[in-house]
Write a protein that holds these residues in place. Structure first.
Motif, short mmCIF file in Angstrom:
data_model
loop_
_atom_site.label_atom_id
_atom_site.label_comp_id
_atom_site.label_asym_id
_atom_site.label_seq_id
_atom_site.Cartn_x
_atom_site.Cartn_y
_atom_site.Cartn_z
N LEU A 5 0.93 -1.21 0.14
CA LEU A 5 -0.05 0.13 -0.13
C LEU A 5 0.84 1.12 0.06
O LEU A 5 0.68 2.22 -0.75
N GLU A 6 1.92 1.13 0.80
CA GLU A 6 2.83 2.46 0.84
C GLU A 6 3.53 2.70 -0.46
O GLU A 6 3.63 3.63 -0.87
N GLN A 7 3.95 1.60 -0.99
CA GLN A 7 4.79 1.52 -2.45
C GLN A 7 3.63 2.08 -3.36
O GLN A 7 4.13 2.85 -4.20
N MET A 8 2.35 1.53 -3.36
CA MET A 8 1.36 2.16 -4.39
C MET A 8 1.28 3.68 -4.33
O MET A 8 1.21 4.22 -5.16
N ARG A 9 1.24 4.04 -2.97
CA ARG A 9 0.88 5.59 -2.82
C ARG A 9 2.11 6.33 -3.29
O ARG A 9 1.65 7.62 -3.62
N TYR A 10 3.34 5.61 -3.03
CA TYR A 10 4.55 6.59 -3.63
C TYR A 10 4.34 6.69 -5.22
O TYR A 10 4.41 7.74 -5.77
N LEU A 11 4.09 5.55 -5.87
CA LEU A 11 3.84 5.58 -7.40
C LEU A 11 3.02 6.47 -7.82
O LEU A 11 2.76 7.23 -8.50
N GLN A 12 1.60 6.33 -7.14
CA GLN A 12 0.46 7.15 -7.27
C GLN A 12 1.08 8.73 -7.21
O GLN A 12 0.56 9.40 -8.02
N GLN A 13 1.62 9.31 -6.30
CA GLN A 13 2.00 10.33 -6.03
C GLN A 13 3.29 11.09 -6.95
O GLN A 13 3.28 12.21 -7.33
N HIS A 14 4.10 10.10 -7.21
CA HIS A 14 5.48 10.79 -7.59
C HIS A 14 5.85 9.95 -9.16
O HIS A 14 6.67 10.23 -9.75
N GLY A 15 5.08 9.03 -9.52
CA GLY A 15 5.23 8.33 -10.52
C GLY A 15 4.06 7.73 -11.65
O GLY A 15 4.44 6.65 -12.27
N ASP A 16 2.89 8.51 -11.53
CA ASP A 16 1.59 8.38 -12.26
C ASP A 16 1.92 7.98 -13.92
O ASP A 16 1.29 7.56 -14.46
N GLY A 17 3.12 8.81 -14.27
CA GLY A 17 3.38 8.55 -15.69
C GLY A 17 3.59 7.32 -16.28
O GLY A 17 3.38 6.81 -17.24
N PHE A 18 4.04 6.29 -15.06
CA PHE A 18 4.15 4.88 -15.59
C PHE A 18 2.77 4.25 -16.07
O PHE A 18 2.74 3.55 -16.96
N ARG A 19 2.06 4.57 -15.07
CA ARG A 19 0.48 3.81 -15.34
C ARG A 19 0.06 4.61 -16.72
O ARG A 19 -0.59 3.58 -17.45
N ARG A 20 0.06 5.81 -16.81
CA ARG A 20 -0.44 6.38 -17.87
C ARG A 20 0.37 6.00 -19.39
O ARG A 20 -0.41 5.73 -20.40
N TRP A 21 1.62 5.77 -19.38
CA TRP A 21 2.32 5.40 -20.36
C TRP A 21 1.92 4.14 -20.95
O TRP A 21 1.56 3.77 -22.15
N LEU A 22 1.50 3.28 -20.07
CA LEU A 22 1.24 1.49 -20.64
C LEU A 22 -0.35 1.55 -20.72
O LEU A 22 -0.72 0.43 -21.25
N LEU A 23 -1.22 2.53 -20.25
CA LEU A 23 -2.58 2.30 -20.64
C LEU A 23 -2.99 3.40 -21.78
O LEU A 23 -4.24 3.20 -22.17
N ASN A 24 -2.20 4.28 -22.05
CA ASN A 24 -2.72 5.35 -22.89
C ASN A 24 -2.20 5.05 -24.56
O ASN A 24 -1.17 4.44 -24.55
N GLU A 25 -2.86 5.44 -25.46
CA GLU A 25 -2.42 5.34 -26.69
C GLU A 25 -1.16 6.00 -26.71
O GLU A 25 -0.85 7.04 -26.00
N PRO A 26 0.11 5.39 -27.39
CA PRO A 26 -0.08 4.46 -28.46
C PRO A 26 0.28 3.21 -27.92
O PRO A 26 0.47 2.12 -28.55
#
Length: 356
Positions: free
Chosen positions: A45-66
């Motif tokens: 949960l703590e690792q997730m919250r860090y990624l959510q706050q400081h590295g959300d570009g990782f999620r957007r990169w793999l879920l958005n086009e292209p």
């Protein structure tokens, strides 16, 4: 396994990760097996919250086009903190970071075993995974080196409030029940809204789901009694009529998860939420099952294991059984100069280097 340090190519503006794409019930989960490094924090949960706050570009990169699309999910395998867990995983979807997901857990468990993250054993194998919501207890049914099915039990589900009413633009007053099952769900009666939960209705269901969620958010809590802030209401679950079958019930079901997106699977968390509501209303007893069938025709089998408690709420333990299928194993490259990728916070995570 590291999470902030991508494997570098000779061209230092390029990064790469390795993925195993799986599907369960038609929902595609992209399992990140290699290429990312340590995230600050102890628990998942703590690792997730860090990624959510400081590295959300990782999620957007793999879920958005292209590189992807919003129908997919991403599951990042991370080190567990709980001593009983063999691996941890962070779930990312177009709507954000759900704390738990049945289809994602089924896909992640199968990928972990079939790709040697945890050695696969023939027969029934117990696997304990740490999700942001807590431990997921998994039984994998293996034969001939493949995972034939996965049964997963997560943290308890509970009914937060029943018979809520909200005015939904274009639909008038709509009644819903608010249930926690890895996230908050607004459960609605599909038949009363004119939905038979068939493939041709998914566009209209997605429009209604978005309108309902947006209208209901100001009325519902964004706090879990034990996990704290979990964000605004993300999901709407459509409940079809119950059909009695041996040992329980079957029902057509559908879940809205993001603008324009109705899950292809019946969703494990949606199935658990429905079982919690049925138990609260005296419709389902310990040991009985609920098979949910999505508009695409895929099915998950839920089973009510017994009563539990979450703070002052009466809750239930459930498990969900489904199967995952491997679609692809691949290396995905990211050029940080690609103008179609927002690398602002993604690059910030990459450049931060491994934590001490």
């Amino acid at each position: 396994m590291p999470v902030t340090e991508f494997r570098r190519h000779p061209n230092h503006r390029t990064r790469s990760i390795e993925l195993v794409d799986m599907q369960s019930g038609g929902d595609v989960s992209r399992i990140v097996t290699r290429g990312v490094g340590h995230l600050p924090g102890g628990s998942v949960l703590e690792q997730m919250r860090y990624l959510q706050q400081h590295g959300d570009g990782f999620r957007r990169w793999l879920l958005n086009e292209p590189y992807g699309d919003p129908y997919m999910s991403v599951d990042l395998i991370v080190p567990p903190d709980h001593p009983q867990a063999q691996a941890g995983y962070i779930i990312m979807e177009a709507m954000g970071y759900p704390l738990y997901s049945g289809s994602n857990t089924i896909c992640t468990a199968a990928a972990i075993l079939e790709n040697g993250v945890v050695p696969l054993e023939e027969g029934d194998q117990t696997l304990v995974l740490e999700s942001p919501a807590g431990l997921a207890w998994v039984t994998a049914h293996n034969r001939d080196g493949r995972v034939q099915s996965v049964t997963t039990r997560s943290e308890p589900a509970f009914v937060c409030e029943q018979n809520m009413k909200v005015n939904v633009p274009g639909w008038g007053g709509v009644r819903f029940d608010l249930v926690w099952s890895g996230a908050y769900f607004a459960l609605v009666d599909a038949e009363s809204l004119g939905f038979a939960l068939m493939p041709g209705e998914t566009g209209r269901m997605a429009e209604f789901g978005l309108a309902l969620v947006e209208a209901a958010r100001p009325l519902v809590t964004d706090q879990h009694p034990e996990l704290g802030g979990v964000g605004p209401l993300p999901f709407a679950h459509f409940m079809g009529p119950l059909e009695p079958v041996e040992g329980g019930f079957r029902s057509r079901s559908a879940t809205y998860v993001h603008p324009g997106v109705i899950c292809r699977s019946p969703t494990g968390t949606g199935t658990s939420a429905r079982m919690a509501l049925m138990y609260e209303n005296g419709q389902l007893r310990k040991g009985e099952t609920l098979e949910t069938v999505s508009p695409k025709g895929s099915a998950f089998l839920g089973r009510l294991l017994g009563e539990a408690a979450v703070s002052h709420y009466r809750a239930v333990n459930t498990d969900i059984t489904g199967r995952a299928w491997t679609l692809a194993r691949s290396e995905v490259l990211l050029d940080l100069d690609d103008p179609l990728v927002d690398v602002s916070d993604l690059e910030g995570v990459l450049d931060s280097g491994p934590a001490a």
